[in-house]
Motif scaffolding. Structure first.
Motif, PDB file in Angstrom:
ATOM      1  N   THR A  22       0.828  -1.206   0.000  1.00 19.97           N
ATOM      2  CA  THR A  22       0.000   0.000   0.000  1.00 19.97           C
ATOM      3  C   THR A  22       0.861   1.254   0.000  1.00 19.97           C
ATOM      4  O   THR A  22       0.570   2.214  -0.726  1.00 19.97           O
ATOM      5  CB  THR A  22      -0.955   0.000   1.212  1.00 19.97           C
ATOM      6  OG1 THR A  22      -1.775  -1.161   1.144  1.00 19.97           O
ATOM      7  CG2 THR A  22      -1.827   1.242   1.234  1.00 19.97           C
ATOM      8  N   GLU A  25       2.474   1.440  -3.605  1.00 24.70           N
ATOM      9  CA  GLU A  25       1.546   1.646  -4.715  1.00 24.70           C
ATOM     10  C   GLU A  25       0.626   2.855  -4.562  1.00 24.70           C
ATOM     11  O   GLU A  25       0.211   3.432  -5.558  1.00 24.70           O
ATOM     12  CB  GLU A  25       0.689   0.397  -4.926  1.00 24.70           C
ATOM     13  CG  GLU A  25       1.487  -0.785  -5.436  1.00 24.70           C
ATOM     14  CD  GLU A  25       0.639  -2.013  -5.740  1.00 24.70           C
ATOM     15  OE1 GLU A  25       1.160  -2.890  -6.441  1.00 24.70           O
ATOM     16  OE2 GLU A  25      -0.520  -2.097  -5.270  1.00 24.70           O
ATOM     17  N   LYS A  26       0.307   3.240  -3.327  1.00 29.62           N
ATOM     18  CA  LYS A  26      -0.685   4.303  -3.154  1.00 29.62           C
ATOM     19  C   LYS A  26      -0.192   5.547  -2.431  1.00 29.62           C
ATOM     20  O   LYS A  26      -0.837   6.588  -2.490  1.00 29.62           O
ATOM     21  CB  LYS A  26      -1.905   3.748  -2.422  1.00 29.62           C
ATOM     22  CG  LYS A  26      -2.620   2.679  -3.216  1.00 29.62           C
ATOM     23  CD  LYS A  26      -3.877   2.250  -2.537  1.00 29.62           C
ATOM     24  CE  LYS A  26      -4.567   1.210  -3.409  1.00 29.62           C
ATOM     25  NZ  LYS A  26      -5.857   0.810  -2.890  1.00 29.62           N
TER      26      LYS A  26
END
Length: 167
Positions: A22, A25-26
């Protein structure tokens, strides 16, 4: 523009792997994952990307946080090792003494004074002494998936179905 937070993922079990994925990627616009730590020999020495199912990240899993600190300035540790205060006390103590802020998924750390008053006191005093923060964010699945839905439906007059799914 604010500077990125340099972070380490401490613990690469299922929750730690999702946390690292997370972040990468985010949240890579705000958080720079600079290291990863795990005690499992099958994970140490591997690229984090291999463990979380993405391309190579260049972040190699170490078995000791101090190895990461020799290479990088670290602002924050995402701690995801186990649920119980007695089992994480030494880990948290080490991270605090290294002057690292900690966000932990340890469930009992969410409100540690309930079952672990003495450990909670020690961690609190140590964090104050070293001027760092320790935040517990973990929530027991039994609470979220059993108790919370039951409590939330108490205001309803007619409940036909409740579906809770762990993702």
């Amino acid at each position: 523009m604010k500077k990125k937070i340099n972070a380490v993922q401490f613990g690469l079990g299922p929750i730690g792997q999702l946390c690292a994925k997370t972040i990468i990627e985010k949240h890579s616009d705000k958080i720079n994952l600079v290291g990863a730590v795990d005690i499992n020999p099958s994970k140490v020495g591997k690229d984090v990307g291999e463990l979380i199912g993405i391309n190579s990240t260049g972040i190699i899993v170490e078995n000791d946080i101090k190895k990461v600190l020799k290479k990088h300035k670290v602002d924050l540790v995402f701690h995801t090792t186990t649920s119980f205060m007695e089992e994480v006390k030494d880990q948290l103590t080490e991270l605090i003494k290294l002057k690292l802020n900690v966000v932990s998924s340890t469930e009992e750390l969410f409100f540690p004074w309930f079952r672990n008053r003495e450990i909670a006191r020690e961690i609190d005093l140590l964090a104050k002494k070293f001027k760092v923060r320790v935040l517990g964010t973990g929530v027991n699945p039994g609470f979220v998936m059993d108790v919370l839905p039951a409590v939330l439906t108490q205001v309803c007059t007619n409940v036909k179905k409740v579906k809770v799914e762990r993702v």
